[in-house]
Motif scaffolding. Structure first.
Motif, mmCIF file in Angstrom:
data_model
loop_
_atom_site.group_PDB
_atom_site.id
_atom_site.type_symbol
_atom_site.label_atom_id
_atom_site.label_comp_id
_atom_site.label_asym_id
_atom_site.label_seq_id
_atom_site.Cartn_x
_atom_site.Cartn_y
_atom_site.Cartn_z
ATOM 1 N N ILE A 167 0.966 -1.179 -0.104
ATOM 2 C CA ILE A 167 -0.116 -0.008 0.017
ATOM 3 C C ILE A 167 0.968 0.987 -0.272
ATOM 4 N N CYS A 168 0.389 2.280 -0.883
ATOM 5 C CA CYS A 168 0.904 3.535 -0.790
ATOM 6 C C CYS A 168 0.071 4.423 -0.904
ATOM 7 N N HIS A 169 0.200 5.792 -0.039
ATOM 8 C CA HIS A 169 -1.014 6.589 0.187
ATOM 9 C C HIS A 169 -0.271 7.862 0.510
ATOM 10 N N GLY A 170 -1.160 8.978 0.249
ATOM 11 C CA GLY A 170 -0.717 10.224 0.742
ATOM 12 C C GLY A 170 -1.270 11.266 0.121
ATOM 13 N N PRO A 171 -1.122 12.598 0.683
ATOM 14 C CA PRO A 171 -1.868 13.647 -0.199
ATOM 15 C C PRO A 171 -1.108 14.129 -1.534
ATOM 16 N N ASP A 172 -2.096 14.557 -2.400
ATOM 17 C CA ASP A 172 -1.394 14.833 -3.660
ATOM 18 C C ASP A 172 -0.765 16.283 -3.544
ATOM 19 N N LYS A 173 0.391 16.338 -4.274
ATOM 20 C CA LYS A 173 1.434 17.406 -4.380
ATOM 21 C C LYS A 173 0.940 18.757 -4.947
ATOM 22 N N ASN A 174 -0.272 18.844 -5.573
ATOM 23 C CA ASN A 174 -0.862 20.037 -6.063
ATOM 24 C C ASN A 174 -0.252 20.300 -7.048
ATOM 25 N N PHE A 175 0.609 19.697 -8.080
ATOM 26 C CA PHE A 175 1.322 20.255 -9.194
ATOM 27 C C PHE A 175 0.363 20.949 -10.194
ATOM 28 N N TYR A 176 -0.840 20.438 -10.249
ATOM 29 C CA TYR A 176 -1.579 20.644 -11.337
ATOM 30 C C TYR A 176 -2.842 21.179 -10.983
ATOM 31 N N PRO A 177 -3.582 22.098 -11.396
ATOM 32 C CA PRO A 177 -5.013 22.484 -10.993
ATOM 33 C C PRO A 177 -5.850 21.345 -11.451
ATOM 34 N N GLY A 178 -6.950 21.112 -10.308
ATOM 35 C CA GLY A 178 -8.027 20.044 -10.702
ATOM 36 C C GLY A 178 -7.851 18.623 -10.372
ATOM 37 N N ASN A 179 -6.472 18.496 -9.630
ATOM 38 C CA ASN A 179 -6.143 17.105 -9.207
ATOM 39 C C ASN A 179 -7.044 16.702 -7.987
ATOM 40 N N PHE A 180 -7.125 15.535 -7.859
ATOM 41 C CA PHE A 180 -7.642 14.827 -6.517
ATOM 42 C C PHE A 180 -6.728 15.274 -5.611
ATOM 43 N N ASN A 181 -7.254 15.255 -4.285
ATOM 44 C CA ASN A 181 -6.652 15.482 -2.864
ATOM 45 C C ASN A 181 -5.613 14.530 -2.272
ATOM 46 N N TYR A 182 -6.091 13.112 -2.515
ATOM 47 C CA TYR A 182 -5.175 12.094 -1.799
ATOM 48 C C TYR A 182 -5.319 10.724 -2.496
ATOM 49 N N VAL A 183 -4.268 10.117 -2.541
ATOM 50 C CA VAL A 183 -4.167 9.073 -3.385
ATOM 51 C C VAL A 183 -3.650 7.990 -2.571
ATOM 52 N N LEU A 184 -4.251 6.692 -3.368
ATOM 53 C CA LEU A 184 -4.095 5.432 -2.652
ATOM 54 C C LEU A 184 -3.629 4.419 -3.720
ATOM 55 N N MET A 185 -2.760 3.674 -3.499
ATOM 56 C CA MET A 185 -2.539 2.746 -4.515
ATOM 57 C C MET A 185 -2.232 1.325 -3.737
ATOM 58 N N LEU A 186 -3.098 0.210 -3.938
ATOM 59 C CA LEU A 186 -3.046 -1.174 -3.043
ATOM 60 C C LEU A 186 -2.861 -1.931 -4.009
#
Length: 97
Positions: A39-58
């Motif tokens: 599992i990897c997870h964490g808040p988005d880095k906000n590099f681009y407008p419109g991104n989602f806020n949090y990402v999970l990969m399982l």
């Protein structure tokens, strides 16, 4: 192996204390749901407008293991009590790796 991606969009501003609660809750999932291989997870880095806020990969060995995760009480509790009140929306996708 199946890789499951989850993108979360918050319905409000999330402070660092709340992010820490999310991070700890997601980090605890493999102990509660042993079919999670990685599992990897964490808040988005906000590099681009419109991104989602949090990402999970399982990662799961197969679809049955993913289905067991989705149906697990630990997953339901996390959605209902920890993350759910903050969700505006989400997107999910799976690939074979």
């Amino acid at each position: 192996m199946i890789r499951h991606f989850v993108l979360l969009k918050w319905n409000q501003e999330i402070d660092d204390a709340q992010l820490e609660i999310f991070d700890k809750a997601y980090a605890a999932l493999p102990e509660k749901i042993p079919t999670i291989q990685n599992i990897c997870h964490g808040p988005d880095k906000n590099f681009y407008p419109g991104n989602f806020n949090y990402v999970l990969m399982l990662d799961f060995n197969n679809k049955d293991d993913l289905d067991n995760y989705v149906a697990s009480p630990a997953h339901a509790e996390l959605l209902e009590k920890v993350v759910g009140p903050f969700l505006e929306g989400w997107a999910i996708a799976q690939i074979e790796i």
